[in-house]
Enzyme design. Structure first.
Site, PDB file in Angstrom:
ATOM      1  CD  GLN A   1      -1.871  -2.036  -3.144  1.00  0.00           C
ATOM      2  OE1 GLN A   1      -1.144  -1.404  -2.405  1.00  0.00           O
ATOM      3  NE2 GLN A   1      -3.026  -2.556  -2.715  1.00  0.00           N
TER       4      GLN A   1
ATOM      5  CG  HIS B   1      -2.860   2.666  -1.135  1.00  0.00           C
ATOM      6  ND1 HIS B   1      -3.400   2.940   0.082  1.00  0.00           N
ATOM      7  CD2 HIS B   1      -2.856   1.315  -1.233  1.00  0.00           C
ATOM      8  CE1 HIS B   1      -3.702   1.809   0.717  1.00  0.00           C
ATOM      9  NE2 HIS B   1      -3.393   0.801  -0.063  1.00  0.00           N
TER      10      HIS B   1
ATOM     11  CD  GLU C   1       3.631  -2.336  -0.086  1.00  0.00           C
ATOM     12  OE1 GLU C   1       3.404  -1.596  -1.080  1.00  0.00           O
ATOM     13  OE2 GLU C   1       3.179  -2.105   1.043  1.00  0.00           O
ATOM     14  CG  HIS C   2       1.342  -5.603  -2.067  1.00  0.00           C
ATOM     15  ND1 HIS C   2       1.278  -4.228  -2.115  1.00  0.00           N
ATOM     16  CD2 HIS C   2       1.055  -5.940  -0.794  1.00  0.00           C
ATOM     17  CE1 HIS C   2       0.957  -3.753  -0.930  1.00  0.00           C
ATOM     18  NE2 HIS C   2       0.813  -4.765  -0.094  1.00  0.00           N
TER      19      HIS C   2
ATOM     20  CG  ASP D   1      -4.054  -4.110   1.696  1.00  0.00           C
ATOM     21  OD1 ASP D   1      -2.860  -4.379   1.931  1.00  0.00           O
ATOM     22  OD2 ASP D   1      -4.421  -3.405   0.734  1.00  0.00           O
TER      23      ASP D   1
ATOM     24  CG  HIS E   1      39.393 -10.974  25.540  1.00  0.00           C
ATOM     25  ND1 HIS E   1      39.645  -9.647  25.771  1.00  0.00           N
ATOM     26  CD2 HIS E   1      38.125 -11.040  25.044  1.00  0.00           C
ATOM     27  CE1 HIS E   1      38.580  -8.927  25.417  1.00  0.00           C
ATOM     28  NE2 HIS E   1      37.642  -9.757  24.982  1.00  0.00           N
TER      29      HIS E   1
END
Lengths: 471, 471
Positions: A278, A281, A348-349, A382, A441
């Site tokens: 990660q 990235h 996230e992970h 991934d 109504h």
């Protein structure tokens, strides 16, 4: 290698707050650079937000002309006047990539398809065989953004699979892909080949704000979509935020994150490798190891130093910056404490490399995706495991889910009452309507409780209650 | 009574475009009035957007003080310093409302609970009994906005049921309700009673932009939520849009709509009553009848005139303005044509009053909710049928769904591979990672294909592969 901290100390507090604020930090850093960029490209200073507003207004007013003008300004030489990539070009790309890549793409598509099919929700009552029903229905048209590759690398074409195969499984009839062109005006062969294999219906070589504005507002050559998905850089994300309401969004995604919960049963080399996967990235990516026990902590630190050195140039610099800025090793005394930390970060992970992962998985409330045991490295998720890799970041796993088949479905309720169903509930409905002061109504209910005779011209069928609902 | 048109003519084109642009028209009209309002309340001219930005910044910086200051400025006398309504006050309210209302609230809660339970998605693989899994998990904390009643009428307290019972069924631990106080600083007894019956955890007497900003940013007394739901006026909606990203949203809702597809089997009095039930909501509400056949068209026109006259003052004026401005009767020649019109409008509520509703329901792609036959009037859905009445408007049924239990759930994927699962897919994952140039990703896969021996201090367990995943 990794800066160490323990729950409660100043570094730890900073870690939790950085985890949730990297996105805003990113916005601040980007706005700082925007002035110079817009001075260069447009000849005037502006904030990103101003340019986003400007491009949306221009695309709405002028359509393709505005898209082309801004694409040219921002992307330079590569920007083209006609954005559409032909189906023939995509089919040819499929023949040009290596055999093993073609096979890998097919395997990934099959895995994602199989997993997403299991997530399809069931409709009921759509045959009008019961009083209440629900129908799940695909969106008509969705667009996915795929960022260009950074500094000469390829765009992450696997995201075509991860973002649009779930849409295909949902039954979306029109899938659209936009991605910025390279300097020669084309899109990468691998990207087009993947789009071909996925069966993407339309591909446009346009990126950045103009691409998002086109998909949100619609132009003569790029029809507006119902939903926009896929991460981009911060400028793309701000354009997506601007588009919210005109179109639906998957989420607003920031830099990637990984949290590895490891005890002494974990293989330190595996942990280190996954942290680096990660970190490579993005310099703003965040890799955190929560270590239960001293053995694993020192092993991971040692392995990380060794493996980082072995990364090729380019990736190594990015990973190093990420590790130095945001990489942390949190020493905790128990799995319970580790889970508490993980829930506060809401990453996230989240990898669970624990002797017994069951208590951890039961206690983990906030995670985009969970990877259990030594044979479930984040990168396998991934690419080929099945779940989409497009996942919530920056603490937004508290509120958002990753992309899946339901991202591309809508739900419609069906009420198909018999007279008996109606009469059972009508008095209560009338009481509520009257209490809210909504007289019309209440009247729409009352008139059915005591239906008037229909007055019709003599030629038409004269019925009090239509025959399709005998009650 | 209703302006008539046929598909293709100028009035019809205007109908379709108005259906989707009433929201923007609303924004434009509201911005026009905002200048004078902010001149009066804040002593300076401003746009709504500027005030939204200002209140968010102030609430973030100053917390409760800013919430109270702006609430005071906008809501005047009713604004209070301490927003929280005690549980005792709510419990007392429950004892103060009439028996039939208490019973109706209980029936509505039961109906909504039963229906929403059927929509709960199933998790799988969470016991780590298979290689892939998914876990559905409730959000921790959600907030619902309930607008104050217009001109002395009660707030629509049924929306507490429709917005928060699905959250309760989802398992949300902290449900929060905000609503603007009346002139005496209190909330309506019916609203508090309903909140008590639903089991709402926190109720705050604060409305408008300050309420949304507090729930989005968090203050010492009002903790931030993960998701904000429920419609409000245009100012509230713009504040919600501003909050998107900090929190998730259900949708951006505009004025209400109803589309009734009716053929000569329909009871004209029922059709007219249902059209009026939406028209009474708002002068910008839209009531449209798509008439297949002349008999029903003339019958609906006649009934509408009669029933409108009978509405009590207040509601009658609102309904009349809505009917005159946006009410339409579209004459079509077939159910197929009617469905095509309905799909173009993509209305919030679609009633099918047709001899055979099956082809219509099969062809109807875009509708917030579908009401079939004479015994399923829209108002029965508003109060007691079971599905939530919070539904997408203004054409957004193309992309959004109404509130349901899944509105309050997140989905987390679980990858729990054995060594065999891993080895089957790893080569393909490695090919994809390498092709994308993500070397650390490829390495994290490669290192498991050929795992190195763990080097450990002699005291710790020395294993190559952790025992919890024997493959």
């Amino acid at each position: 290698m990794l800066t160490e901290c323990v729950p409660g100390d100043a570094l730890f507090t900073d870690l939790v707050s950085s985890a949730h604020r990297r996105f805003r930090r990113l916005v601040a850093e980007a706005e700082g650079k925007a002035k110079a960029f817009y001075q260069k490209t447009l000849g005037r200073e502006a904030t990103i937000q101003q340019i986003v507003d400007e491009v949306f207004a221009a695309v709405e007013a002028e359509g393709d002309v505005a898209v082309a003008r801004y694409a040219k300004a921002f992307d330079g030489a590569g920007a083209t006047e006609s954005f559409r990539v032909s189906k023939e070009r995509m089919a040819r790309a499929w023949t040009l990539i290596p055999d093993d890549l073609r096979q890998a793409i097919q395997v990934a598509i099959r895995q994602v398809t199989d997993y997403q099919r299991r997530l399809l929700p069931a409709s009921f009552g759509t045959d009008l065989d019961e009083p209440l029903g629900v129908r799940w229905m695909p969106l008509d048209r969705v667009g996915a953004y795929v960022p260009g590759g950074t500094s000469g690398s390829l765009p992450l074409f696997s995201s075509v699979i991860m973002n649009l195969v779930p849409a295909k499984v949902a039954g979306v009839a029109q899938t659209v892909l936009v991605s910025p062109p390279r300097a020669d005006g084309t899109l990468a062969t691998e990207l087009l080949a993947t789009a071909h294999a996925v069966g993407v219906d339309e591909v446009y070589a346009v990126g950045g704000i103009p691409a998002i504005a086109a998909l949100a507002c619609g132009t003569p050559s790029i029809k507006a979509v119902d939903k926009l998905v896929g991460p981009g850089n911060i400028v793309v994300t701000m354009a997506k935020q601007r588009a919210y309401g005109r179109v639906d969004l998957d989420m607003l995604a920031g830099p990637s994150e990984i949290l590895v919960l490891a005890d002494d049963s974990a293989h330190p080399a595996f942990v280190a490798a996954d942290l680096l996967s990660q970190a490579e990235h993005d310099a703003l990516a965040m890799a955190v190891c929560i270590a239960v026990g001293h053995g694993v902590a020192s092993g991971v630190q040692r392995e990380l130093a060794v493996q980082l050195e072995r990364l090729p140039a380019g990736r190594q610099e990015v990973a190093r910056e990420s590790i130095v800025r945001f990489g942390r090793l949190v020493r905790v005394n128990s799995v319970v404490e580790a889970i508490d930390v993980a829930n506060r970060i809401a990453a996230e992970h989240v990898e669970l490399m624990l002797r017994d992962p069951h208590p951890a998985i039961a206690g983990l409330r906030h995670a985009g995706a969970i990877f259990v045991g030594p044979w479930s490295p984040e990168p396998i998720g991934d690419y080929v495991a099945g779940p989409s890799h497009t996942l919530p970041t920056g603490g937004t796993a508290r509120m958002w889910s990753g992309i899946a088949v339901d991202t591309f479905l809508r739900r419609t309720s069906i009420i198909n009452f018999s007279e008996a169903d109606f009469r059972r509930l009508a008095p209560h409905g009338e009481v509520l309507a009257a209490a809210e002061g909504l007289e019309a109504h209440a009247h729409a209910i009352r008139i059915r409780r005591y239906p008037p005779r229909i007055v019709r011209p003599p030629t038409s069928v004269n019925i009090i209650v239509p025959p399709n609902q005998p009650g």
